[in-house]
Scaffold this motif. Structure first.
Motif, PDB file in Angstrom:
ATOM      1  N   ASP A  94     -78.541  31.471  47.761  1.00 33.19           N
ATOM      2  CA  ASP A  94     -78.378  31.501  49.209  1.00 33.19           C
ATOM      3  C   ASP A  94     -79.729  31.752  49.876  1.00 33.19           C
ATOM      4  OD1 ASP A  94     -77.601  32.148  51.932  1.00 33.19           O
ATOM      5  OD2 ASP A  94     -75.584  32.500  51.150  1.00 33.19           O
ATOM      6  N   SER A  95     -80.170  30.822  50.715  1.00 29.21           N
ATOM      7  CA  SER A  95     -81.484  30.936  51.350  1.00 29.21           C
ATOM      8  C   SER A  95     -81.560  32.083  52.356  1.00 29.21           C
ATOM      9  CB  SER A  95     -81.837  29.616  52.047  1.00 29.21           C
ATOM     10  OG  SER A  95     -80.871  29.298  53.034  1.00 29.21           O
ATOM     11  N   ARG A  96     -80.417  32.633  52.766  1.00 25.71           N
ATOM     12  CA  ARG A  96     -80.419  33.756  53.697  1.00 25.71           C
ATOM     13  C   ARG A  96     -80.831  35.066  53.036  1.00 25.71           C
ATOM     14  NH1 ARG A  96     -74.410  33.447  55.769  1.00 25.71           N
ATOM     15  NH2 ARG A  96     -74.185  32.892  53.553  1.00 25.71           N
ATOM     16  N   LEU A  97     -80.815  35.098  51.712  1.00 28.35           N
ATOM     17  CA  LEU A  97     -81.190  36.300  50.975  1.00 28.35           C
ATOM     18  C   LEU A  97     -82.625  36.179  50.491  1.00 28.35           C
ATOM     19  CD1 LEU A  97     -77.960  36.720  48.797  1.00 28.35           C
ATOM     20  CD2 LEU A  97     -78.600  38.079  50.807  1.00 28.35           C
ATOM     21  N   ASP A  98     -83.453  37.151  50.830  1.00 30.65           N
ATOM     22  CA  ASP A  98     -84.829  37.172  50.351  1.00 30.65           C
ATOM     23  C   ASP A  98     -84.859  37.373  48.840  1.00 30.65           C
ATOM     24  OD1 ASP A  98     -85.774  36.927  52.930  1.00 30.65           O
ATOM     25  OD2 ASP A  98     -85.947  39.099  53.234  1.00 30.65           O
ATOM     26  N   ASP A  99     -85.899  36.844  48.203  1.00 28.33           N
ATOM     27  CA  ASP A  99     -86.075  37.091  46.777  1.00 28.33           C
ATOM     28  C   ASP A  99     -86.167  38.592  46.533  1.00 28.33           C
ATOM     29  OD1 ASP A  99     -86.164  34.389  46.609  1.00 28.33           O
ATOM     30  OD2 ASP A  99     -88.241  34.249  45.912  1.00 28.33           O
ATOM     31  N   LEU A 100     -85.576  39.031  45.437  1.00 25.95           N
ATOM     32  CA  LEU A 100     -85.646  40.442  45.034  1.00 25.95           C
ATOM     33  C   LEU A 100     -86.702  40.551  43.946  1.00 25.95           C
ATOM     34  CD1 LEU A 100     -84.500  43.295  45.291  1.00 25.95           C
ATOM     35  CD2 LEU A 100     -82.718  42.671  43.656  1.00 25.95           C
ATOM     36  N   ALA A 101     -87.801  41.255  44.220  1.00 25.54           N
ATOM     37  CA  ALA A 101     -88.928  41.301  43.288  1.00 25.54           C
ATOM     38  C   ALA A 101     -89.436  42.722  43.146  1.00 25.54           C
ATOM     39  CB  ALA A 101     -90.051  40.383  43.757  1.00 25.54           C
ATOM     40  N   ALA A 102     -90.068  42.998  41.998  1.00 27.06           N
ATOM     41  CA  ALA A 102     -90.587  44.344  41.763  1.00 27.06           C
ATOM     42  C   ALA A 102     -91.624  44.333  40.656  1.00 27.06           C
ATOM     43  CB  ALA A 102     -89.454  45.293  41.379  1.00 27.06           C
ATOM     44  N   VAL A 103     -92.571  45.249  40.766  1.00 30.88           N
ATOM     45  CA  VAL A 103     -93.466  45.552  39.651  1.00 30.88           C
ATOM     46  C   VAL A 103     -92.663  46.396  38.664  1.00 30.88           C
ATOM     47  CG1 VAL A 103     -95.543  46.786  38.947  1.00 30.88           C
ATOM     48  CG2 VAL A 103     -95.532  45.473  41.080  1.00 30.88           C
ATOM     49  N   THR A 104     -92.701  46.026  37.402  1.00 29.52           N
ATOM     50  CA  THR A 104     -91.892  46.718  36.398  1.00 29.52           C
ATOM     51  C   THR A 104     -92.767  47.550  35.461  1.00 29.52           C
ATOM     52  OG1 THR A 104     -91.980  44.833  34.865  1.00 29.52           O
ATOM     53  CG2 THR A 104     -90.163  44.884  36.449  1.00 29.52           C
ATOM     54  N   VAL A 105     -92.234  48.701  35.105  1.00 30.90           N
ATOM     55  CA  VAL A 105     -92.866  49.577  34.121  1.00 30.90           C
ATOM     56  C   VAL A 105     -91.801  49.941  33.098  1.00 30.90           C
ATOM     57  CG1 VAL A 105     -94.120  51.713  33.701  1.00 30.90           C
ATOM     58  CG2 VAL A 105     -94.413  50.524  35.875  1.00 30.90           C
ATOM     59  N   ASP A 106     -92.011  49.562  31.855  1.00 25.42           N
ATOM     60  CA  ASP A 106     -91.040  49.818  30.805  1.00 25.42           C
ATOM     61  C   ASP A 106     -91.759  50.346  29.566  1.00 25.42           C
ATOM     62  OD1 ASP A 106     -88.368  48.443  31.840  1.00 25.42           O
ATOM     63  OD2 ASP A 106     -90.011  47.061  32.278  1.00 25.42           O
ATOM     64  N   GLY A 107     -91.157  51.309  28.906  1.00 20.03           N
ATOM     65  CA  GLY A 107     -91.776  51.838  27.695  1.00 20.03           C
ATOM     66  C   GLY A 107     -90.899  52.880  27.036  1.00 20.03           C
ATOM     67  N   ASN A 108     -91.276  53.251  25.849  1.00 13.21           N
ATOM     68  CA  ASN A 108     -90.559  54.282  25.115  1.00 13.21           C
ATOM     69  C   ASN A 108     -91.480  54.905  24.078  1.00 13.21           C
ATOM     70  OD1 ASN A 108     -89.995  52.945  22.278  1.00 13.21           O
ATOM     71  ND2 ASN A 108     -89.546  51.385  23.831  1.00 13.21           N
ATOM     72  N   VAL A 109     -91.231  56.161  23.787  1.00 14.89           N
ATOM     73  CA  VAL A 109     -91.962  56.890  22.750  1.00 14.89           C
ATOM     74  C   VAL A 109     -90.952  57.651  21.918  1.00 14.89           C
ATOM     75  CG1 VAL A 109     -93.619  58.713  22.244  1.00 14.89           C
ATOM     76  CG2 VAL A 109     -94.052  57.141  24.139  1.00 14.89           C
ATOM     77  N   THR A 110     -91.054  57.530  20.614  1.00 11.25           N
ATOM     78  CA  THR A 110     -90.215  58.283  19.682  1.00 11.25           C
ATOM     79  C   THR A 110     -91.106  59.186  18.851  1.00 11.25           C
ATOM     80  OG1 THR A 110     -88.569  56.510  19.566  1.00 11.25           O
ATOM     81  CG2 THR A 110     -88.542  58.136  17.807  1.00 11.25           C
ATOM     82  N   TRP A 111     -90.829  60.486  18.906  1.00 17.09           N
ATOM     83  CA  TRP A 111     -91.629  61.482  18.201  1.00 17.09           C
ATOM     84  C   TRP A 111     -90.715  62.331  17.328  1.00 17.09           C
ATOM     85  CZ3 TRP A 111     -92.802  66.869  20.342  1.00 17.09           C
ATOM     86  CH2 TRP A 111     -93.652  67.572  19.478  1.00 17.09           C
ATOM     87  N   SER A 112     -91.110  62.516  16.084  1.00 22.40           N
ATOM     88  CA  SER A 112     -90.349  63.353  15.158  1.00 22.40           C
ATOM     89  C   SER A 112     -91.229  64.511  14.717  1.00 22.40           C
ATOM     90  CB  SER A 112     -89.889  62.526  13.949  1.00 22.40           C
ATOM     91  OG  SER A 112     -89.133  63.316  13.049  1.00 22.40           O
ATOM     92  N   PRO A 113     -91.188  65.656  15.443  1.00 21.04           N
ATOM     93  CA  PRO A 113     -92.070  66.770  15.119  1.00 21.04           C
ATOM     94  C   PRO A 113     -91.767  67.429  13.777  1.00 21.04           C
ATOM     95  CG  PRO A 113     -90.464  67.427  16.765  1.00 21.04           C
ATOM     96  CD  PRO A 113     -90.308  65.950  16.580  1.00 21.04           C
ATOM     97  N   ARG A 114     -90.508  67.319  13.335  1.00 19.84           N
ATOM     98  CA  ARG A 114     -90.116  67.894  12.052  1.00 19.84           C
ATOM     99  C   ARG A 114     -88.889  67.162  11.541  1.00 19.84           C
ATOM    100  NH1 ARG A 114     -87.499  73.756  12.935  1.00 19.84           N
ATOM    101  NH2 ARG A 114     -86.692  73.191  10.881  1.00 19.84           N
ATOM    102  N   GLN A 115     -88.606  67.305  10.278  1.00 20.19           N
ATOM    103  CA  GLN A 115     -87.458  66.624   9.690  1.00 20.19           C
ATOM    104  C   GLN A 115     -86.166  67.105  10.349  1.00 20.19           C
ATOM    105  OE1 GLN A 115     -87.200  67.016   5.449  1.00 20.19           O
ATOM    106  NE2 GLN A 115     -85.475  65.605   5.257  1.00 20.19           N
TER     107      GLN A 115
END
Length: 259
Positions: free
Chosen positions: A127-148
């Motif tokens: 629908d041309s009445r709706l502006d494009d929906l846009a964004a700068v994206t930031v995605d990431g993950n960190v997995t840390w195992s300090p001990r068993q």
């Protein structure tokens, strides 16, 4: 207003190494269905105009500069198709999606690994009445195992969420979450989780941005090799400009079957 949301997701991913090059091609399909909403006066409101299919095809190429670091680039194209051509307000909300990002994946062995990527995503509506929906994206993950027996996960994510409000294209949701899992005994695991979610409505004066805080704890007891008992407690606080906010407390008990 209360409504049930049923979401089904499937996907396929193929990875292959070409020397130091790391290649990935992936495809995902998601189905979202909404049940009728129950209103405070006892009547119901049909929300079938929100039912939709979403598909995405992604390609990723990385180059291993060392066993621990692999920079990458990723591009994606997708399609969102609503069951009904137009919603109850007369808007055609089916859309094409485009995304690209660049980042680095790190692997320092069993103790520490993760990745971080920054990119841009755009959703172009039919629908041309709706502006494009846009964004700068930031995605990431960190997995840390300090001990068993102890694992710590921290994640960042960006989500573009389409709307069904007349004249409103949608929102951008940024989420920061963390989770800790600790094995108290061989058959008992403690889980702690926290999240902060920022919801922004680009270029909209009719909807207010909001922030949601969530914290929770749970236990998983392995009754035997085939059955787990889980208990969870979660508290959610939502704050929105111009309103007093809302609080939700949720408890649950469940059984998980394994093979």
């Amino acid at each position: 207003m209360q409504s049930g949301i049923h979401q089904y997701t499937g996907g396929l991913s193929v990875e292959h190494d070409f020397g130091r090059l790391r290649g990935t091609i992936a495809a995902d399909v998601t189905r979202a269905q909404y049940s009728d909403a129950e209103l405070s006066d006892g009547t119901s409101l049909a929300l079938s105009d929100r039912d939709r299919w979403a598909g995405e095809l992604r390609g990723r190429v990385g180059y291993e500069i060392s066993p621990a670091l692999t920079p990458f680039i990723e591009v994606a194209i997708g399609k969102i198709t609503y069951d009904e051509k137009r919603d109850t307000s007369g808007y055609a909300r089916s859309a094409d999606t485009y995304a690209a990002r660049a980042g680095v994946a790190a692997d320092f062995g069993d103790k520490l690994k993760g990745e971080l990527g920054i990119g841009y995503e755009r959703q172009r509506f039919e629908d041309s009445r709706l502006d494009d929906l846009a964004a700068v994206t930031v995605d990431g993950n960190v997995t840390w195992s300090p001990r068993q027996g102890t694992d710590v996960d921290v994640g960042l994510s960006t989500t573009i969420d389409p709307s069904t409000t007349a004249g409103l294209n949608g929102s951008v949701i940024y989420t920061l979450n963390s989770a800790v899992q600790h094995q108290l005994r061989s058959n008992l695991v403690l889980r702690l989780a926290n999240a902060v979610e920022w919801t922004q409505y680009p270029g909209s004066a009719s909807s207010e941005d909001s922030i949601t805080y969530t914290t929770g704890a749970g236990l998983t007891w392995s009754i035997n090799r085939y059955l787990d008992l889980t208990t969870d407690l979660e508290y959610e606080r939502k704050e929105q400009n111009g309103s007093s906010g809302s609080d939700v407390l949720t408890t649950s008990i469940g059984l998980t079957a394994k093979r």
